[in-house]
Design a protein around this motif. Structure first.
Motif, PDB file in Angstrom:
ATOM      1  N   GLU A 136      -4.751 109.269  94.641  1.00  0.00           N
ATOM      2  CA  GLU A 136      -5.610 108.383  94.536  1.00  0.00           C
ATOM      3  C   GLU A 136      -6.224 108.118  96.085  1.00  0.00           C
ATOM      4  N   GLY A 137      -5.623 108.443  96.906  1.00  0.00           N
ATOM      5  CA  GLY A 137      -6.224 108.352  98.482  1.00  0.00           C
ATOM      6  C   GLY A 137      -7.664 108.672  98.484  1.00  0.00           C
TER       7      GLY A 137
ATOM      8  N   TYR B 239     -12.107  95.677  91.282  1.00  0.00           N
ATOM      9  CA  TYR B 239     -11.121  96.681  91.591  1.00  0.00           C
ATOM     10  C   TYR B 239      -9.725  96.207  91.541  1.00  0.00           C
TER      11      TYR B 239
ATOM     12  N   ASN C 213      -2.697  97.009  98.451  1.00  0.00           N
ATOM     13  CA  ASN C 213      -1.505  97.683  98.739  1.00  0.00           C
ATOM     14  C   ASN C 213      -1.520  98.991  99.798  1.00  0.00           C
ATOM     15  N   ARG C 214      -2.625  99.375  99.892  1.00  0.00           N
ATOM     16  CA  ARG C 214      -2.740 100.596 100.645  1.00  0.00           C
ATOM     17  C   ARG C 214      -3.719 100.840 101.446  1.00  0.00           C
TER      18      ARG C 214
ATOM     19  N   HIS D  52      -5.978 104.767 101.860  1.00  0.00           N
ATOM     20  CA  HIS D  52      -7.482 104.284 101.472  1.00  0.00           C
ATOM     21  C   HIS D  52      -8.046 103.910 102.868  1.00  0.00           C
TER      22      HIS D  52
ATOM     23  N   TRP E 177       3.087  98.954  90.501  1.00  0.00           N
ATOM     24  CA  TRP E 177       2.797  99.448  91.878  1.00  0.00           C
ATOM     25  C   TRP E 177       4.135  99.757  92.520  1.00  0.00           C
TER      26      TRP E 177
ATOM     27  N   CYS F 295      -4.620  95.748  93.609  1.00  0.00           N
ATOM     28  CA  CYS F 295      -5.799  96.779  93.944  1.00  0.00           C
ATOM     29  C   CYS F 295      -5.177  97.554  95.090  1.00  0.00           C
ATOM     30  N   GLN F 296      -5.731  98.829  95.027  1.00  0.00           N
ATOM     31  CA  GLN F 296      -5.398  99.760  96.063  1.00  0.00           C
ATOM     32  C   GLN F 296      -5.479  99.389  97.404  1.00  0.00           C
ATOM     33  N   TRP F 297      -6.607  98.702  97.780  1.00  0.00           N
ATOM     34  CA  TRP F 297      -6.842  98.281  99.183  1.00  0.00           C
ATOM     35  C   TRP F 297      -5.981  97.248  99.633  1.00  0.00           C
TER      36      TRP F 297
END
Length: 322
Positions: free
Chosen positions: A143-144, A78, A10-11, A92, A84, A6-8
């Motif tokens: 995406e941020g 999510y 990872n980032r 994020h 990735w 997920c984005q969280w």
């Protein structure tokens, strides 16, 4: 590399009143596993060693590559399978580092122990964000996002400066959750620039229900501010309805809320379910709530309103459709 993550993880980073976390969604899997999202305890606004944070994230990403997940992450909505990248950066943000508010919602997580939460002192996040930009920790992508949660952003110390530094550095997706009671020129500026999206949770179509939930007499003032924000940029304003069983879960209340939405020039709405009720009833949601969520979906389409459904309401729909 392609794997489910997920984005969280990872980032992402979440700033809490006394900790740093991966995200604010750990409760979706149950309160007993939420602690697993904590990556630094006893945090109160100090500058951050990002090498240490990225080491933690790298370990989690290696787990995800093997198909292994923390209990707080298993079955999370999510999680997404995709390619990735391996670069370490943050794009994020959830800013939940204060609890001070200008209303007193009965469903707020602070409501059960106001004395404790009122004792929390917000820390100054602006120097931390400034340091992140200086060290190139932040990388903007389509995406941020920057999400303001916590208490009321419009009364947060250095709120205008935090908004300004993100705007000046090209951030185009700043999401602000607000009571709408205090009108903010910083929010208006961000709306006009197309970089801020604003969510105001009214949760009622009548003054009586609003005052029962919010415990302040600001119903007309809030809708007046909503009207002003809608004039600044109607495409980036959402008005939210949190379904609160036995309080606002009547079709009369829902329909009157839709009437106010249309009357005040709003084009987009959001829908959620009260969190404590959601946690208690996971796995056994009554059909009435599912039917009301479905009704609000249909009514939004009929009124040509854009509808965003929050994770709690999505979970109700997903369970019903199994």
């Amino acid at each position: 590399m392609q794997y489910k993550s997920c984005q969280w993880v990872n980032r992402g980073i979440e700033f809490r009143t006394n900790s740093l976390r991966l995200c604010c969604y750990g409760y979706l899997q149950g309160r007993e596993t939420e602690y697993q999202t904590v990556i630094k305890n006893a945090y109160h606004g100090e500058l951050i060693d990002w090498n240490e944070i990225f080491k933690i994230k790298d370990k989690l990403k290696e787990m995800h590559k093997k198909g292994e997940y923390l209990d707080a992450c298993k079955n999370c909505i999510y999680l997404t399978e995709r390619n990735w990248d391996e670069e370490n950066y943050i794009n994020h943000f959830t800013l939940n580092h204060w609890t001070k508010c200008n209303c007193n919602c009965t469903y707020c997580y602070t409501a059960k122990n106001k004395k404790e939460f009122n004792s929390y002192k917000e820390y100054n996040l602006y120097p931390v964000i400034k340091d992140m930009f200086k060290k190139n920790v932040i990388k903007h992508t389509d995406e941020g996002c920057v999400i303001f949660g916590g208490g009321e952003p419009a009364i947060l110390r250095d709120f205008d400066k935090i908004i300004d530094i993100f705007l000046k550095n090209g951030c185009k997706n700043i999401r602000i959750n607000s009571s709408g009671i205090k009108y903010s020129k910083a929010i208006e500026k961000g709306l006009k620039q197309g970089a801020v999206s604003l969510v105001i949770s009214v949760d009622a179509g009548t003054q009586q229900t609003y005052e029962r939930i919010k415990q302040v007499k600001c119903y007309k003032k809030v809708w007046g501010n909503i009207r002003k924000y809608a004039k600044a940029n109607p495409d980036l304003l959402k008005v939210k309805f949190i379904l609160y069983p036995n309080v606002n879960d009547t079709y009369e209340e829902i329909n009157k809320w839709f009437e106010e939405v249309i009357k005040n020039g709003v084009k987009s709405v959001s829908l959620s379910v009260e969190q404590d009720w959601f946690n208690i009833h996971q796995g056994n949601f009554p059909s009435k709530i599912y039917e009301q969520i479905s009704y609000m979906e249909r009514r939004s389409k009929e009124l040509q309103l854009n509808l965003e459904i929050y994770c709690e309401a999505l979970a109700v729909l997903r369970e019903q459709n199994k």
